[in-house]
Design a protein around this motif. Structure first.
Motif, mmCIF file in Angstrom:
data_model
loop_
_atom_site.group_PDB
_atom_site.id
_atom_site.type_symbol
_atom_site.label_atom_id
_atom_site.label_comp_id
_atom_site.label_asym_id
_atom_site.label_seq_id
_atom_site.Cartn_x
_atom_site.Cartn_y
_atom_site.Cartn_z
ATOM 1 N N SER A 34 -0.625 -4.783 -12.711
ATOM 2 C CA SER A 34 0.343 -5.638 -13.405
ATOM 3 C C SER A 34 -0.425 -6.567 -14.330
ATOM 4 O O SER A 34 -1.436 -7.158 -13.923
ATOM 5 C CB SER A 34 1.122 -6.450 -12.359
ATOM 6 O OG SER A 34 1.468 -7.728 -12.854
ATOM 7 N N THR A 35 0.036 -6.708 -15.562
ATOM 8 C CA THR A 35 -0.689 -7.602 -16.490
ATOM 9 C C THR A 35 -0.602 -9.054 -16.012
ATOM 10 O O THR A 35 -1.506 -9.844 -16.252
ATOM 11 C CB THR A 35 -0.124 -7.495 -17.924
ATOM 12 O OG1 THR A 35 1.289 -7.755 -17.897
ATOM 13 C CG2 THR A 35 -0.372 -6.128 -18.532
ATOM 14 N N GLN A 59 1.775 0.228 -16.196
ATOM 15 C CA GLN A 59 1.566 -0.616 -15.014
ATOM 16 C C GLN A 59 1.925 0.197 -13.760
ATOM 17 O O GLN A 59 2.999 0.789 -13.694
ATOM 18 C CB GLN A 59 2.466 -1.852 -15.058
ATOM 19 C CG GLN A 59 2.101 -2.844 -16.146
ATOM 20 C CD GLN A 59 2.935 -4.113 -16.090
ATOM 21 O OE1 GLN A 59 2.422 -5.206 -16.197
ATOM 22 N NE2 GLN A 59 4.233 -3.975 -15.922
ATOM 23 N N LYS A 63 5.699 -6.182 -12.036
ATOM 24 C CA LYS A 63 6.532 -7.108 -11.257
ATOM 25 C C LYS A 63 7.714 -7.610 -12.070
ATOM 26 O O LYS A 63 7.564 -8.023 -13.225
ATOM 27 C CB LYS A 63 5.698 -8.330 -10.836
ATOM 28 C CG LYS A 63 4.551 -7.998 -9.910
ATOM 29 C CD LYS A 63 3.863 -9.248 -9.411
ATOM 30 C CE LYS A 63 2.920 -9.849 -10.430
ATOM 31 N NZ LYS A 63 2.131 -10.974 -9.910
ATOM 32 N N GLY A 64 8.893 -7.609 -11.441
ATOM 33 C CA GLY A 64 10.067 -8.218 -12.049
ATOM 34 C C GLY A 64 10.389 -9.520 -11.324
ATOM 35 O O GLY A 64 9.689 -9.896 -10.372
ATOM 36 N N ARG A 65 11.433 -10.190 -11.736
ATOM 37 C CA ARG A 65 11.846 -11.416 -11.040
ATOM 38 C C ARG A 65 12.437 -11.053 -9.679
ATOM 39 O O ARG A 65 12.801 -9.918 -9.426
ATOM 40 C CB ARG A 65 12.874 -12.176 -11.880
ATOM 41 C CG ARG A 65 12.267 -12.738 -13.163
ATOM 42 C CD ARG A 65 13.318 -13.353 -14.054
ATOM 43 N NE ARG A 65 13.901 -14.537 -13.438
ATOM 44 C CZ ARG A 65 15.204 -14.700 -13.224
ATOM 45 N NH1 ARG A 65 16.054 -13.775 -13.578
ATOM 46 N NH2 ARG A 65 15.645 -15.797 -12.666
ATOM 47 N N TRP A 70 9.088 -3.647 -11.892
ATOM 48 C CA TRP A 70 9.412 -3.400 -13.299
ATOM 49 C C TRP A 70 8.741 -2.086 -13.661
ATOM 50 O O TRP A 70 7.526 -2.018 -13.815
ATOM 51 C CB TRP A 70 8.906 -4.547 -14.187
ATOM 52 C CG TRP A 70 9.326 -4.402 -15.623
ATOM 53 C CD1 TRP A 70 8.582 -3.855 -16.630
ATOM 54 C CD2 TRP A 70 10.567 -4.800 -16.214
ATOM 55 N NE1 TRP A 70 9.293 -3.889 -17.809
ATOM 56 C CE2 TRP A 70 10.518 -4.471 -17.583
ATOM 57 C CE3 TRP A 70 11.716 -5.415 -15.720
ATOM 58 C CZ2 TRP A 70 11.560 -4.731 -18.459
ATOM 59 C CZ3 TRP A 70 12.758 -5.667 -16.588
ATOM 60 C CH2 TRP A 70 12.675 -5.337 -17.944
ATOM 61 N N LYS A 131 20.321 -4.440 -20.228
ATOM 62 C CA LYS A 131 19.050 -5.177 -20.254
ATOM 63 C C LYS A 131 17.964 -4.371 -20.962
ATOM 64 O O LYS A 131 17.640 -3.260 -20.558
ATOM 65 C CB LYS A 131 18.631 -5.488 -18.815
ATOM 66 C CG LYS A 131 17.351 -6.280 -18.703
ATOM 67 C CD LYS A 131 17.268 -7.001 -17.375
ATOM 68 C CE LYS A 131 15.874 -7.547 -17.129
ATOM 69 N NZ LYS A 131 15.802 -8.379 -15.932
ATOM 70 N N GLY A 134 12.778 -8.394 -20.126
ATOM 71 C CA GLY A 134 12.787 -9.446 -19.110
ATOM 72 C C GLY A 134 11.501 -10.256 -19.162
ATOM 73 O O GLY A 134 10.508 -9.832 -19.777
#
Ligand code: BTN
Length: 275
Positions: A34-35, A59, A63-65, A70, A131, A134
């Protein structure tokens, strides 16, 4: 522009950027977990320049919220993180997330004016209710000076995916720019535009200047004026109508009994969708 100069890589990004802080250092990675995770590790050391951009072609653990993943197939999305080594006030992390969403939405508006984006509070970028992007901000206290806060501003944009690139769980809610424009979008051009917008917004906010920030954000908001359900972190669902976004980032919701309640976090489900 020849094909070689259109490729997403550190040299081409630097060549096209006109910014003074963001992108002074660009790290391009073919593959990374993940960046944001990579960026947070860099922030742990002390020699990363402010405004460093980390961008990945793929990736493995994006990671998402709210702890979600993600996921983006290789080469089809924009996946990047901008590092800020010294935020001056605690309010800034929320503002940074809004700035990320606003810069993406304004770039889409500039590059694809017939596909009007909107921002679902706090920072989802939508087109026609789907969407397309994000934002995930993660902060870190500096161990040597606890008052100092650094941040990783992670942005993901769905660029060239086709409908069947999305997993069935999200296929109904997500879309890519390609799905709207019908044309392959140059990730390099989009990235440079977003970083230019982001720097302009960030430098103004850092100086305490608003220059239309809230007006522009609210104008692009898909949430204000909508009937909605807020899924709070305490697992309750609250219904009402969104009426405003306050300068501290809170979404103000009018509940059915007329009470105005501010929300600082939570996931918003818009009940009515109007263009
Ligand atoms: C969201 O859930 O809406 C936020 C998604 C943020 C995704 C980006 S992709 C680049 C950066 N690295 C990550 O692991 N996440 C962010």
């Amino acid at each position: 522009m020849t094909k070689r100069l259109q490729h997403l890589n550190a040299d081409n990004i630097k060549r096209l950027l006109t910014t003074s802080v963001i992108g002074k250092e660009v790290i391009y990675l073919k593959e990374i977990d993940s960046t944001n995770t990579y960026g947070l590790k860099l922030l742990q050391g002390d020699i990363v320049p402010d405004g460093t951009v980390i961008i990945a072609n793929y990736q493995t653990s994006g990671k998402g919220r709210h702890g979600k993943y993600w996921e983006t197939p290789k080469g089809k999305g924009l996946l990047f993180t901008v590092l800020f080594t010294d935020l001056h006030t605690i309010k800034i992390p929320q503002l940074l997330a809004f700035s990320g969403a606003l810069s993406v939405a304004e770039s889409i508006l500039q590059l694809f004016p017939s596909h009007k984006p909107s921002i679902r509070w706090p920072n989802d970028i939508l087109i026609r209710g789907k969407k397309v992007g994000g934002v995930l901000v993660e902060t870190k206290k500096q161990s040597d000076s606890p008052g100092r806060l650094s941040a990783a501003l992670g942005i993901g944009v769905n660029v060239n995916q086709s409908r069947n690139d999305f997993s069935p769980e999200i296929a109904e809610q997500a879309a890519s720019l390609f799905m709207f424009t019908g044309k392959r979008v140059l990730r390099l051009e989009l990235l440079v535009s977003i970083l230019d917008n982001l720097e302009r917004i960030y430098l103004f906010l850092e100086k305490g200047k608003d220059t239309g920030f809230w007006r522009r954000l609210k104008k692009l908001s898909s949430t204000i004026g909508k009937g909605l359900k807020v899924h709070t972190s305490g697992h309750s669902v609250i219904e009402g109508t969104a009426v405003d976004i306050e300068p501290d980032g809170a979404l103000v919701v009018r509940l059915d009994n007329g009470e105005l309640r501010p929300f600082y976090s939570g996931e918003v489900e818009e009940v009515e969708w109007v263009e």
